[in-house]
Design an enzyme around this catalytic site. Sequence first.
Site, mmCIF file in Angstrom:
data_model
loop_
_atom_site.group_PDB
_atom_site.id
_atom_site.type_symbol
_atom_site.label_atom_id
_atom_site.label_comp_id
_atom_site.label_asym_id
_atom_site.label_seq_id
_atom_site.Cartn_x
_atom_site.Cartn_y
_atom_site.Cartn_z
ATOM 1 N N ASP A 138 0.842 -1.198 0.000
ATOM 2 C CA ASP A 138 0.000 0.000 0.000
ATOM 3 C C ASP A 138 0.876 1.246 0.000
ATOM 4 O O ASP A 138 1.814 1.358 0.797
ATOM 5 C CB ASP A 138 -0.905 0.008 1.238
ATOM 6 C CG ASP A 138 -1.813 1.228 1.271
ATOM 7 O OD1 ASP A 138 -2.926 1.150 0.722
ATOM 8 O OD2 ASP A 138 -1.394 2.258 1.841
ATOM 9 N N TYR A 170 3.013 10.090 -0.753
ATOM 10 C CA TYR A 170 4.124 9.582 0.043
ATOM 11 C C TYR A 170 5.466 9.722 -0.684
ATOM 12 O O TYR A 170 6.521 9.631 -0.055
ATOM 13 C CB TYR A 170 3.916 8.108 0.402
ATOM 14 C CG TYR A 170 2.641 7.811 1.147
ATOM 15 C CD1 TYR A 170 1.955 8.808 1.846
ATOM 16 C CD2 TYR A 170 2.110 6.525 1.164
ATOM 17 C CE1 TYR A 170 0.784 8.521 2.526
ATOM 18 C CE2 TYR A 170 0.946 6.233 1.847
ATOM 19 C CZ TYR A 170 0.282 7.233 2.518
ATOM 20 O OH TYR A 170 -0.870 6.943 3.181
ATOM 21 N N LYS A 226 -2.987 5.832 -4.110
ATOM 22 C CA LYS A 226 -4.094 6.744 -3.840
ATOM 23 C C LYS A 226 -3.945 8.055 -4.593
ATOM 24 O O LYS A 226 -2.835 8.471 -4.927
ATOM 25 C CB LYS A 226 -4.173 7.039 -2.333
ATOM 26 C CG LYS A 226 -4.189 5.798 -1.459
ATOM 27 C CD LYS A 226 -4.160 6.153 0.010
ATOM 28 C CE LYS A 226 -3.864 4.951 0.877
ATOM 29 N NZ LYS A 226 -2.450 4.542 0.817
#
Length: 285
Positions: free
Chosen positions: A51, A56, A81
């Site tokens: 994930d 990030y 995401k």
Amino acid sequence: MADVYTNPEKHVVLHNSVKMPILGLGTSHDGGYSHEAVVYALKICGYRHIDTAKRYGCETYIAEAVKASGVPREEIFLATKCWPTDYGTTATRDAFNGSCQRLASEYLDMYLLHWPDVPSRVKDKKQLLQDTWRTLEVLLDEERVRVIGISNFLEQHLEMIMEECSVIPHVNQCEFHPYNNPKKLRDYCTERNIQFEGYSPLAKGLVLKETTVEKIAKHHLKTPSQILIRWSVQRHIPAIPKSTKLERVMENSQIFDFTLSQKDFETLDLLHCDLHVSWDPNCVT
């Protein structure tokens, strides 16, 4: 192939019949990123769920780790995401393509809307969320992604999506640990066949030294971390603990050889105090 896709204890089946590994490795910019830890998780520990998120800043590094692991891409459930600044019909597609490029993959296993709030300049929040969700539906139709969902969405945010959607979200990824066990939200998702997934299963370490957790760990000859991850996955809630330490990555994977009792669950559930360690719900409208 790792037994995560053949052993029913190690995956959940989403409402579109896709199998999602119940244990994943979380990655982020918070606490640093470890190439060695991701390779170790895939190659040695048998993780098959990674994930991450564009925000990030480690998608490119994950692509390198997947390649270095030698594990075939099709065995790995790769999730990332979309950040709110990339919401919108065109912007979301561009963001998706960018993530695919950085992850060196023609498709994604799961793509989530990272956050329910939108930039302050947006006048119609609901319309933007609905337009963005429609883009995810189109990507699903085009078979560019296997699973679409949301992250950090509460009931009122899900209602905005559900009003106009053609595809009900497959997953809602939220903070989940004994200090924050949102039963009402979980029940809402269950009733609508939305798989609830939990991040921060260790509450950033805050819950590890709870006396009750230590007592249960001692009884099962396990570590507090293993008890907390088991508390999630035994409920059929996927967990994505983070660690850059090899010994912790291995430790977190060794949670399928014991079972918590009903009393264990009842004891741990009493720790709920609505404490969020990753975000403040009062900041979300």
